[in-house]
Scaffold this motif. Structure first.
Motif, PDB file in Angstrom:
ATOM      1  N   LYS A 179      52.847  47.046  42.003  1.00  0.00           N
ATOM      2  CA  LYS A 179      52.663  45.655  41.585  1.00  0.00           C
ATOM      3  C   LYS A 179      51.526  44.996  42.370  1.00  0.00           C
ATOM      4  O   LYS A 179      50.725  44.242  41.814  1.00  0.00           O
ATOM      5  CB  LYS A 179      53.955  44.863  41.762  1.00  0.00           C
ATOM      6  N   GLU A 180      51.458  45.282  43.670  1.00  0.00           N
ATOM      7  CA  GLU A 180      50.395  44.723  44.508  1.00  0.00           C
ATOM      8  C   GLU A 180      49.033  45.263  44.070  1.00  0.00           C
ATOM      9  O   GLU A 180      48.061  44.511  43.979  1.00  0.00           O
ATOM     10  CB  GLU A 180      50.650  45.035  45.989  1.00  0.00           C
ATOM     11  N   ALA A 181      48.948  46.551  43.784  1.00  0.00           N
ATOM     12  CA  ALA A 181      47.688  47.148  43.342  1.00  0.00           C
ATOM     13  C   ALA A 181      47.222  46.514  42.031  1.00  0.00           C
ATOM     14  O   ALA A 181      46.051  46.164  41.875  1.00  0.00           O
ATOM     15  CB  ALA A 181      47.844  48.658  43.183  1.00  0.00           C
ATOM     16  N   ILE A 182      48.137  46.352  41.089  1.00  0.00           N
ATOM     17  CA  ILE A 182      47.791  45.742  39.803  1.00  0.00           C
ATOM     18  C   ILE A 182      47.369  44.288  39.996  1.00  0.00           C
ATOM     19  O   ILE A 182      46.427  43.814  39.341  1.00  0.00           O
ATOM     20  CB  ILE A 182      48.953  45.900  38.804  1.00  0.00           C
TER      21      ILE A 182
ATOM     22  N   ILE B  17      46.769  53.993  40.291  1.00  0.00           N
ATOM     23  CA  ILE B  17      46.464  52.743  39.613  1.00  0.00           C
ATOM     24  C   ILE B  17      44.944  52.619  39.547  1.00  0.00           C
ATOM     25  O   ILE B  17      44.273  52.671  40.567  1.00  0.00           O
ATOM     26  CB  ILE B  17      47.055  51.525  40.380  1.00  0.00           C
ATOM     27  N   TRP B  18      44.427  52.482  38.343  1.00  0.00           N
ATOM     28  CA  TRP B  18      42.982  52.355  38.125  1.00  0.00           C
ATOM     29  C   TRP B  18      42.761  51.269  37.081  1.00  0.00           C
ATOM     30  O   TRP B  18      43.398  51.269  36.032  1.00  0.00           O
ATOM     31  CB  TRP B  18      42.392  53.666  37.613  1.00  0.00           C
ATOM     32  N   GLY B  19      41.860  50.350  37.345  1.00  0.00           N
ATOM     33  CA  GLY B  19      41.553  49.313  36.371  1.00  0.00           C
ATOM     34  C   GLY B  19      42.757  48.473  35.983  1.00  0.00           C
ATOM     35  O   GLY B  19      42.843  47.970  34.881  1.00  0.00           O
TER      36      GLY B  19
ATOM     37  N   ILE C  37      45.883  43.068  42.694  1.00  0.00           N
ATOM     38  CA  ILE C  37      44.535  43.126  43.269  1.00  0.00           C
ATOM     39  C   ILE C  37      43.521  43.445  42.172  1.00  0.00           C
ATOM     40  O   ILE C  37      42.459  42.836  42.096  1.00  0.00           O
ATOM     41  CB  ILE C  37      44.471  44.149  44.422  1.00  0.00           C
ATOM     42  N   CYS C  38      43.848  44.388  41.301  1.00  0.00           N
ATOM     43  CA  CYS C  38      42.954  44.745  40.191  1.00  0.00           C
ATOM     44  C   CYS C  38      42.670  43.540  39.292  1.00  0.00           C
ATOM     45  O   CYS C  38      41.572  43.416  38.747  1.00  0.00           O
ATOM     46  CB  CYS C  38      43.550  45.865  39.344  1.00  0.00           C
ATOM     47  N   SER C  39      43.659  42.682  39.128  1.00  0.00           N
ATOM     48  CA  SER C  39      43.480  41.535  38.225  1.00  0.00           C
ATOM     49  C   SER C  39      42.402  40.575  38.720  1.00  0.00           C
ATOM     50  O   SER C  39      41.885  39.781  37.942  1.00  0.00           O
ATOM     51  CB  SER C  39      44.801  40.795  38.030  1.00  0.00           C
ATOM     52  N   THR C  40      42.030  40.667  40.004  1.00  0.00           N
ATOM     53  CA  THR C  40      40.997  39.797  40.566  1.00  0.00           C
ATOM     54  C   THR C  40      39.638  40.482  40.630  1.00  0.00           C
ATOM     55  O   THR C  40      38.672  39.878  41.086  1.00  0.00           O
ATOM     56  CB  THR C  40      41.380  39.355  41.990  1.00  0.00           C
ATOM     57  N   CYS C  41      39.563  41.726  40.181  1.00  0.00           N
ATOM     58  CA  CYS C  41      38.382  42.565  40.401  1.00  0.00           C
ATOM     59  C   CYS C  41      37.304  42.376  39.340  1.00  0.00           C
ATOM     60  O   CYS C  41      37.601  42.357  38.145  1.00  0.00           O
ATOM     61  CB  CYS C  41      38.814  44.025  40.438  1.00  0.00           C
ATOM     62  N   GLY C  42      36.074  42.310  39.791  1.00  0.00           N
ATOM     63  CA  GLY C  42      34.937  42.154  38.887  1.00  0.00           C
ATOM     64  C   GLY C  42      34.495  43.437  38.205  1.00  0.00           C
ATOM     65  O   GLY C  42      33.695  43.387  37.277  1.00  0.00           O
ATOM     66  N   VAL C  43      34.967  44.589  38.655  1.00  0.00           N
ATOM     67  CA  VAL C  43      34.584  45.863  38.028  1.00  0.00           C
ATOM     68  C   VAL C  43      35.799  46.561  37.407  1.00  0.00           C
ATOM     69  O   VAL C  43      35.785  47.761  37.188  1.00  0.00           O
ATOM     70  CB  VAL C  43      33.857  46.806  39.023  1.00  0.00           C
ATOM     71  N   ARG C  44      36.818  45.802  37.086  1.00  0.00           N
ATOM     72  CA  ARG C  44      38.059  46.363  36.531  1.00  0.00           C
ATOM     73  C   ARG C  44      37.802  47.132  35.241  1.00  0.00           C
ATOM     74  O   ARG C  44      38.333  48.216  35.041  1.00  0.00           O
ATOM     75  CB  ARG C  44      39.081  45.269  36.309  1.00  0.00           C
ATOM     76  N   VAL C  45      36.991  46.602  34.351  1.00  0.00           N
ATOM     77  CA  VAL C  45      36.733  47.256  33.071  1.00  0.00           C
ATOM     78  C   VAL C  45      36.025  48.592  33.296  1.00  0.00           C
ATOM     79  O   VAL C  45      36.403  49.600  32.706  1.00  0.00           O
ATOM     80  CB  VAL C  45      35.910  46.338  32.133  1.00  0.00           C
ATOM     81  N   GLN C  46      35.005  48.608  34.158  1.00  0.00           N
ATOM     82  CA  GLN C  46      34.298  49.853  34.445  1.00  0.00           C
ATOM     83  C   GLN C  46      35.234  50.879  35.083  1.00  0.00           C
ATOM     84  O   GLN C  46      35.182  52.069  34.772  1.00  0.00           O
ATOM     85  CB  GLN C  46      33.097  49.608  35.368  1.00  0.00           C
TER      86      GLN C  46
ATOM     87  N   ILE D  75      48.730  52.144  48.347  1.00  0.00           N
ATOM     88  CA  ILE D  75      49.185  51.252  47.277  1.00  0.00           C
ATOM     89  C   ILE D  75      48.661  51.682  45.919  1.00  0.00           C
ATOM     90  O   ILE D  75      49.246  51.339  44.898  1.00  0.00           O
ATOM     91  CB  ILE D  75      48.854  49.764  47.548  1.00  0.00           C
ATOM     92  N   TRP D  76      47.575  52.438  45.883  1.00  0.00           N
ATOM     93  CA  TRP D  76      46.984  52.873  44.610  1.00  0.00           C
ATOM     94  C   TRP D  76      47.645  54.136  44.074  1.00  0.00           C
ATOM     95  O   TRP D  76      47.483  54.463  42.894  1.00  0.00           O
ATOM     96  CB  TRP D  76      45.483  53.090  44.775  1.00  0.00           C
TER      97      TRP D  76
END
Length: 131
Positions: free
Chosen positions: A66-69, A93-95, A71-80, A43-44
């Motif tokens: 769309k699914e990867a994005i 798909i990253w961040g 999942i990313c929207s819920t991630c605590g390390v998205r910015v990093q 998916i990434w």
């Protein structure tokens, strides 16, 4: 853009110093506490290439993206993850961003891409050490 406050360094020395710390943490793998951990790798990295993929594969790739994005929207390390990917990852798909979104951010903020190409590696060139 995502409502996140990300500061991008425009001076090489400041960027190198900041990226040095980040590279130590995640250069070999995505953060181990990211929302992506345990998810299927496919998916990434969706195949959206119209010259290689069938129409059905492209549809599946868009669904995966769309699914990867999401999942990313819920991630605590998205910015990093995004900060790492801006200098080190062209594909996937990253961040919470696609390849084209990251390229646009790179251009707009003059962020250097540090990962050397295969040709550069074969010649012994490494942007991360020569930038």
């Amino acid at each position: 853009w995502f409502g996140l406050h990300i500061s991008f360094c425009k001076r090489c020395t400041a960027h190198d110093k900041r990226m040095g710390k980040l590279m130590e943490a995640v250069a070999s793998a995505p953060p181990s506490n990211g929302a992506c951990v345990g998810q299927p790798i496919g998916i990434w990295f969706p195949n959206l290439n119209v010259y290689e993929a069938s129409l059905e594969e492209i549809r599946e790739g868009r669904k995966n993206m769309k699914e990867a994005i999401r999942i990313c929207s819920t991630c605590g390390v998205r910015v990093q993850c995004l900060e790492y990917a801006l200098s080190w990852e062209r594909h996937g798909i990253w961040g919470g961003t696609s390849e084209s979104e990251r390229e646009s951010i790179r251009r707009k903020n003059k962020i250097p891409f540090l990962r050397p190409s295969i040709q550069e590696l074969s010649l012994g060139f490494n942007r991360a050490t020569t930038h």
